[in-house]
Write an enzyme that holds these catalytic residues in place. Sequence first.
Site, PDB file in Angstrom:
ATOM      1  CD  GLU A 153      -2.430   1.353   2.747  1.00  0.00           C
ATOM      2  OE1 GLU A 153      -2.749   0.302   3.337  1.00  0.00           O
ATOM      3  OE2 GLU A 153      -2.658   2.488   3.215  1.00  0.00           O
ATOM      4  NE  ARG A 207       0.278   9.532   5.381  1.00  0.00           N
ATOM      5  CZ  ARG A 207      -0.057   8.377   5.949  1.00  0.00           C
ATOM      6  NH1 ARG A 207      -1.308   7.985   5.967  1.00  0.00           N
ATOM      7  NH2 ARG A 207       0.862   7.632   6.512  1.00  0.00           N
ATOM      8  CE  LYS A 262      -6.078   1.918   7.407  1.00  0.00           C
ATOM      9  NZ  LYS A 262      -5.000   2.532   6.632  1.00  0.00           N
TER      10      LYS A 262
HETATM   11  C1  3PG Z   1      -0.926   4.905   7.982  1.00  0.00           C
HETATM   12  O1  3PG Z   1      -1.834   5.272   7.264  1.00  0.00           O
HETATM   13  O2  3PG Z   1       0.064   5.603   8.239  1.00  0.00           O
HETATM   14  C2  3PG Z   1      -1.018   3.538   8.515  1.00  0.00           C
HETATM   15  O3  3PG Z   1      -2.134   3.354   9.261  1.00  0.00           O
HETATM   16  C3  3PG Z   1       0.232   3.056   9.178  1.00  0.00           C
HETATM   17  O4  3PG Z   1       0.173   3.142  10.528  1.00  0.00           O
HETATM   18  P1  3PG Z   1       1.500   2.785  11.346  1.00  0.00           P
HETATM   19  O5  3PG Z   1       2.567   3.760  10.914  1.00  0.00           O
HETATM   20  O6  3PG Z   1       1.098   2.939  12.784  1.00  0.00           O
HETATM   21  O7  3PG Z   1       1.855   1.363  11.003  1.00  0.00           O
END
Ligand code: 3PG
Length: 211
Positions: free
Chosen positions: A44, A48, A132
């Site tokens: 994934e 961002r 999710k």
């Molecule tokens: C995100 O969108 O950053 C994810 O949920 C990852 O979360 P994490 O950095 O706590 O694994």
Amino acid sequence: MPDAAETADLFSRAPVIPVLTIEDHESAVPLARALCDGGLPVLEVTLRTRAALAAIAAIAVEVPECIVGAGTVVRHVDAAFAIDAGAKFLVSPGTDSVLAETFTEIEIPVLPGCATVSEAMVLSDLGFDILKFFPAEASGGAAWLNAVAAPLPHIRFCPTGGIDQANAGDYLALPNVIAVGGSWVVPRDALAARDFARIRKLAQEAASLRG
Ligand code: 3PG
């Protein structure tokens, strides 16, 4: 509407879905190869960063053994751009009614985000039965998932948020957890240093979490 069997097959391929925040699209291909070589083929890429769409496009073309999707999909336009770039699935942190409608109109697998029983029920009514759960640790963690298994027996979850190598096993032991997501397999410093050997090793450890 995404195909339910295809969605279930995709998110069953590995116990951990690395959540990647890629600042430099040139690191995308070696990063994807390291993760895939380590046994984590479903990736994934969060939308961002400015490099995210280029990273998805590069992985989709140059690392066909990976299945790359887009995360942090929060608007209709995010979904459209991600699919154009080559994303094979979409993930959202939460799902408002506009985004839910968008998701019912597309054909590729989707992991709509939820954090409450009511949100899960709304998404299930729309036809989504793999969700999710975000932010997992902050929203009740494995105890929440265990508690909702009886009232929501048809829903499986991919918890994400606050999960790491130490607690992932607690989640993966639950029958209603199809996989977990997390960024821990790609430490920021390892990616900055292009230490793909370390990332491959972390991926191997994560891939062995569910025997
Ligand atoms: C995100 O969108 O950053 C994810 O949920 C990852 O979360 P994490 O950095 O706590 O694994």
